[in-house]
Enzyme design. Structure first.
Site, mmCIF file in Angstrom:
data_model
loop_
_atom_site.group_PDB
_atom_site.id
_atom_site.type_symbol
_atom_site.label_atom_id
_atom_site.label_comp_id
_atom_site.label_asym_id
_atom_site.label_seq_id
_atom_site.Cartn_x
_atom_site.Cartn_y
_atom_site.Cartn_z
ATOM 1 N N ARG A 139 1.248 -0.757 0.436
ATOM 2 C CA ARG A 139 0.250 -0.126 0.292
ATOM 3 C C ARG A 139 1.033 1.250 0.417
ATOM 4 N NH1 ARG A 139 -1.598 1.521 4.543
ATOM 5 N NH2 ARG A 139 -2.481 -0.334 5.251
ATOM 6 N N TYR B 275 -17.286 16.396 -14.221
ATOM 7 C CA TYR B 275 -17.830 15.026 -14.280
ATOM 8 C C TYR B 275 -18.799 14.679 -13.332
ATOM 9 C CZ TYR B 275 -16.835 10.394 -13.557
ATOM 10 O OH TYR B 275 -17.690 8.770 -13.580
ATOM 11 N N ASP C 272 -8.612 18.918 -13.483
ATOM 12 C CA ASP C 272 -8.217 17.423 -14.031
ATOM 13 C C ASP C 272 -8.030 17.690 -16.170
ATOM 14 O OD1 ASP C 272 -9.420 15.080 -15.276
ATOM 15 O OD2 ASP C 272 -11.419 14.849 -13.394
ATOM 16 N N LYS D 205 -9.600 6.650 -18.890
ATOM 17 C CA LYS D 205 -9.682 6.691 -20.340
ATOM 18 C C LYS D 205 -8.453 7.196 -20.859
ATOM 19 C CE LYS D 205 -13.372 7.550 -17.560
ATOM 20 N NZ LYS D 205 -13.656 8.402 -17.270
HETATM 21 C C1 PLP Z 1 -14.288 9.238 -15.411
HETATM 22 C C2 PLP Z 1 -13.458 10.526 -15.027
HETATM 23 C C3 PLP Z 1 -13.355 10.798 -13.875
HETATM 24 C C4 PLP Z 1 -13.799 9.937 -12.432
HETATM 25 O O1 PLP Z 1 -12.617 8.763 -13.124
HETATM 26 P P1 PLP Z 1 -12.777 7.019 -12.775
HETATM 27 O O2 PLP Z 1 -11.763 6.891 -13.457
HETATM 28 O O3 PLP Z 1 -14.087 6.793 -13.233
HETATM 29 O O4 PLP Z 1 -12.730 7.112 -11.192
HETATM 30 C C5 PLP Z 1 -13.225 11.945 -13.319
HETATM 31 N N1 PLP Z 1 -12.933 13.327 -14.278
HETATM 32 C C6 PLP Z 1 -12.852 13.034 -15.687
HETATM 33 C C7 PLP Z 1 -12.502 14.217 -16.049
HETATM 34 C C8 PLP Z 1 -13.653 12.128 -16.467
HETATM 35 O O5 PLP Z 1 -13.900 11.750 -17.232
#
Ligand code: PLP
Length: 387
Positions: free
Chosen positions: A52, A104, A176, A201
């Site tokens: 961890r 998001y 982000d 993504k």
């Molecule tokens: C999908 C997404 C998240 C969340 O991420 P996960 O991997 O699904 O937990 C956060 N920010 C954006 C812009 C996203 O597209």
């Protein structure tokens, strides 16, 4: 940092971070599938105690993303939301964050339904207008948290202006960067404190993995995040760390194709008589086009659009053959989604309508299939959905 720190990003994607394995010459970092490490005497060990806290495969990924984002330290988590949880855990009761008004859906949900219960509040602001951010700053505000482009309306916020405003007011600035990745945009180079990714993504890129990353460029912040990563425990597993390193190696070639396909489809949709509205930051008509051009390589591969009223959007979704109706984005396959009922359903309808996430909005994640065939798929589904 690796010997490739000063190389161009296309090279860093392959050779950055920790490359291969010194012991065997393996060109890939081994998967250290272990939870614990033997100690010689209590407290004397080879730098690892418990996975961890630290794992060599995860560490290779963390060094790689730090290098790609021009930061000093990276942290890998079990999901984008686990990464966001760790970052939000930097704050205390009474603190307030300013966030982009169409972030998001899960980011809105964790602030609204989890952290708000602990007295950490937020205000949704149209961050594409810097004055509106400045107007929302009061003594309780401790951070500005933006997405650019926003999800799903692809609004563009001036990253450098946010970084400067945050510095002036003594706030943390957070971006982000999921929609663009460091291949297209590097917020830390523009003065941002913390970069977050849903690596699920584009970074992973194959719709086969859930992962999150955080990058910072300051030792004190890095120390606090290392503590929080270990204390909150939402770490990425060794095998998934390996998969993500593997995905990142092809990020450059994938994104070049994603973007050229998206540029073609954006032109097609823009000129289509059945399309009411299109949001794509790579189009000159987009209100954020100039700012986006200044801070990012191009307009990425996400397009949102609305069909004219005489269309049944459910029929449109059903009529697509190549493009799949699914949540998520950034994989090699093209996906469409209906933000109002899928990704952004956690946002109250009143707020959705206010910011423009209408019931007719369609979000398209353009994949790397043949561009002409994608265009034909859209064309026949648009025609089939006419009523
Ligand atoms: C999908 C997404 C998240 C969340 O991420 P996960 O991997 O699904 O937990 C956060 N920010 C954006 C812009 C996203 O597209």
């Amino acid at each position: 940092m690796s010997a490739f720190k000063n190389n161009k990003i296309a090279t860093k994607l392959i050779h950055g971070g920790i490359y291969g394995d010194e012991k065997t010459g393996s060109v890939n970092v081994p998967i250290y599938q272990t939870s614990t490490y033997e100690q010689e005497i209590p407290g004397v060990h080879k730098g690892y105690e418990y996975s961890r806290t630290g794992n060599p495969t995860r560490e290779a990924l963390e060094a790689l993303i730090a290098e790609l984002e021009s930061g000093s330290a990276g942290f890998a988590f079990a999901s984008g939301l686990a990464a966001i949880t760790a970052v939000l855990s930097l704050f205390q009761t009474g603190d307030k964050l300013i966030i982009s008004d169409n972030v998001y859906g899960g980011t809105f949900r964790i602030l609204n339904q989890v952290f708000q219960n602990f007295g950490i509040t937020f205000e949704s602001v149209d961050t594409t207008d810097i004055q509106k951010i400045e107007d929302a700053i009061d003594d309780s505000v401790k951070a500005i948290y933006i997405e650019t482009p926003t999800n799903p309306l692809l609004g563009i916020t001036d990253i450098q202006a946010v970084a400067e405003l945050a510095k002036k007011k003594g706030l943390l600035s957070i971006v982000d960067n999921t929609f663009y990745t460091p291949y297209l945009q590097r917020p830390i180079e523009l003065g941002i404190d913390i970069v977050i990714h849903s690596a699920t993504k584009y970074l992973g890129g194959h719709s086969d993995l859930i992962a999150g990353l955080v990058v910072v460029n300051d030792d004190e912040l890095a120390g606090r995040l290392a503590f929080l990563q270990n204390a909150t425990g939402g770490i990425l597993q060794p095998f998934d760390s390996f998969l993500l390193i593997r995905g990142i190696k092809t990020l450059g070639v994938r994104l070049d194709r994603h973007v050229s396909n998206a540029e073609k489809l954006a032109e097609f949709l823009k000129n289509h008589p059945d399309v009411q509205k299109i949001y794509y930051p790579g189009l000159k008509e987009h209100p954020g086009y100039e700012i986006n051009k200044k801070q990012a390589k191009n307009g990425g591969a996400m397009i949102s659009f609305e069909l004219k009223e005489n269309h049944d959007i459910h029929k449109f979704f059903r009529s697509l053959h190549i493009i799949a109706l699914a949540e998520s984005l950034g994989g090699v396959e093209s996906l469409v989604c209906h933000p109002a009922s899928m990704t952004h359903a956690a946002i109250p309808k009143e707020l959705r309508d206010k910011v423009g996430i209408t019931d007719g909005l369609i979000r398209l994640s353009v994949g790397i299939e043949d561009a002409d065939e994608l265009e034909k798929d859209l064309e026949q589904a648009i025609i089939a959905s006419r009523i």
